[in-house]
Design a protein around this motif. Structure first.
Motif, PDB file in Angstrom:
ATOM      1  N   GLY A   1       0.945  -1.145   0.122  1.00 47.70           N
ATOM      2  CA  GLY A   1       0.076  -0.073   0.083  1.00 47.70           C
ATOM      3  C   GLY A   1       0.927   1.073  -0.059  1.00 47.70           C
ATOM      4  O   GLY A   1       1.931   1.303  -0.516  1.00 47.70           O
TER       5      GLY A   1
ATOM      6  N   PRO B   1      -3.753  -0.633  -0.345  1.00 44.05           N
ATOM      7  CA  PRO B   1      -4.342   0.629   0.215  1.00 44.05           C
ATOM      8  C   PRO B   1      -4.874   0.556   1.602  1.00 44.05           C
ATOM      9  O   PRO B   1      -6.029  -0.250   1.585  1.00 44.05           O
TER      10      PRO B   1
ATOM     11  N   ASN C   1      -5.327   5.705   1.663  1.00 45.84           N
ATOM     12  CA  ASN C   1      -5.837   6.243   0.726  1.00 45.84           C
ATOM     13  C   ASN C   1      -7.221   5.926   0.411  1.00 45.84           C
ATOM     14  O   ASN C   1      -8.148   6.582  -0.210  1.00 45.84           O
TER      15      ASN C   1
END
Ligand SMILES: *Cc1c(COP(=O)(O)O)cnc(C)c1O
Length: 421
Positions: A238, A276, A279
């Motif tokens: 990520g 991720p 985000n």
């Protein structure tokens, strides 16, 4: 882009005024926007639509079951780093085949839990872990699918406490030794090599470190294939950053990040996994808080809030910045003055921001910390015996408490005084 905006002078989460949530649930409270979560997840799947992929949400960023269910229902996989997070992913309805297990210190009990409940892959971070996993899986008559987390020794150019891809960090196996460890893995019983894994850090605002690391991953994958390993998955980790300041240059977009993946490893015909966390959920949440006192100090005014470092640790831990917005929009931009915004905890580190430009406020007025959805509630504690901060999910015009505020009685009831005392 998120869904926290002013409508007629009042800050809303989607269709719900934040003041309504404060009145119903009290403050401090985290508020998440379902539309923002869906949008961000969609941006990552779009960014990888050129290939087979699985977007594994990094559970450690926000592990509330409602958030995990929302993500899982859209098809997300999960990246977990503990048995507890594994149990959360399963409880949210995510099947084991979509869960990857990361972390430098997986215990035997945690590995057993994952082998029994089903697992997509273990991202193995050391040789002792590899041996322990092999022995365990063998004793269970199971087979453990693995990728090895390789440390590419690149500078992620982020905060030192969240950089993970330099050789001095505790994470992964040095890339120079990777082929040797893969050979060892292939020779072990009950281990099936499926891929290569990397995660070089968090809050990266530049694509260059990713490009450097992924280029090394591509070279390694070719070398491993030449050594006879079947590498069918690449886990890119990520780390893509978010804008914490509205007025700042925005970090790269998921679509640009997806292009870097395509350019560096796109020709290897592998399934792509990404992990991720920040985000997806960072800008999908705010921490809502009330002013307790306005205190005039020497040469500065303090805004003392009912939120503190135990509710949002990032400023105290990393010196992190969160934009602070008044829930009632000031009529004139010129109506603002600098405040030191602090919490009630007995530590000087319990300072959220010095010299924040805010309108004159009174006790009971509301403020919202932006970009608080990731590494916010999950890092909260009950330091100073302040009840663990609750969480609310907004979806359109509706909202629900997805974690309630414990009462002081509940908190006290967890302690036991031994009979002999
Ligand atoms: C923390 C972590 C992530 C998520 O990082 P973000 O910066 O939140 O995207 C992904 N993978 C691993 C192995 C992690 O430790």
């Amino acid at each position: 882009m998120d869904h926290f905006n002013y409508h007629q002078g009042h800050l809303h989460a989607e269709g719900v005024p934040l003041s309504r949530i404060a009145a119903a649930v009290g403050t401090p409270v985290y508020v998440y926007s379902a539309a923002t979560l869906r949008r961000h997840f969609g941006l990552f799947t779009q960014a990888l639509d050129w290939t087979d992929h699985l977007v594994c949400f990094a559970v450690k960023a926000n592990s509330n079951l409602a958030i995990l269910k929302l993500m899982g229902d859209m098809g997300a996989g999960m990246d977990v780093v503990s048995g507890g997070e594994y149990a959360r992913a399963k409880a949210a309805g995510v099947p084991g085949e979509r869960i990857v297990f990361s972390g430098v210190g997986k215990t035997i009990a945690e590995m057993r839990q994952a082998l029994e409940g089903g697992i997509r892959q273990f991202n193995v971070e050391s040789e002792p872990e590899l041996l322990a996993l092999s022995q365990l899986a063998d004793s269970m008559g199971a087979e453990a699918p693995i990728a090895i987390r390789v440390n590419p020794d690149v500078d992620a150019k982020t905060h030192e406490k969240i950089a993970t891809g330099k050789s001095e960090n505790k994470f992964g196996i040095p890339i120079a030794r990777a082929r040797e460890v893969y050979a060892q893995a292939a020779a072990l019983p009950a281990i099936r090599v499926v891929g290569v894994d990397m995660h070089i850090g968090s809050q990266l605002t530049d694509l260059d470190p990713f490009r450097q690391a992924y280029a090394k991953m591509a070279d390694l994958t070719r070398a491993l294939r030449a050594d006879g390993h079947s590498i069918t998955r690449l886990d890119m980790g990520g780390g893509l950053g978010i804008p914490y300041r509205r007025d700042n240059n925005a970090p790269p977009l998921p679509i640009e990040y997806g292009q870097v993946i395509r350019e560096t490893v796109g020709d290897l015909d592998c399934e792509i996994e990404i992990e991720p966390g920040r985000n997806i959920v960072g800008n999908a949440g705010v921490l809502l808080s009330s002013v307790i006192y306005l205190k005039h100090g020497e040469g500065r005014d303090f805004l003392i809030l009912d939120a503190a470092m135990n509710d949002l640790l990032r400023p105290a831990m990393y010196g992190a910045h969160h934009d602070i917005l008044p829930v009632n929009e000031p009529r004139l931009a010129a109506d603002v003055q600098p405040f030191d915004v602090v919490g009630p905890v007995c530590e000087t580190g319990d300072t959220f921001q010095k010299g924040a430009d805010l309108p004159a406020m009174m006790a009971g007025d509301l403020v919202a910390f932006r970009s608080a959805g990731a590494y916010g509630a999950v890092m909260a504690s009950e330091y100073n015996t302040r009840p663990l901060v609750p969480e609310v999910l907004v979806d359109g015009d509706q909202f629900a408490v997805i974690r309630g505020r414990p009462s002081i009685e509940e908190i006290l009831s967890r302690d036991t005084i031994p009979e002999w005392l």
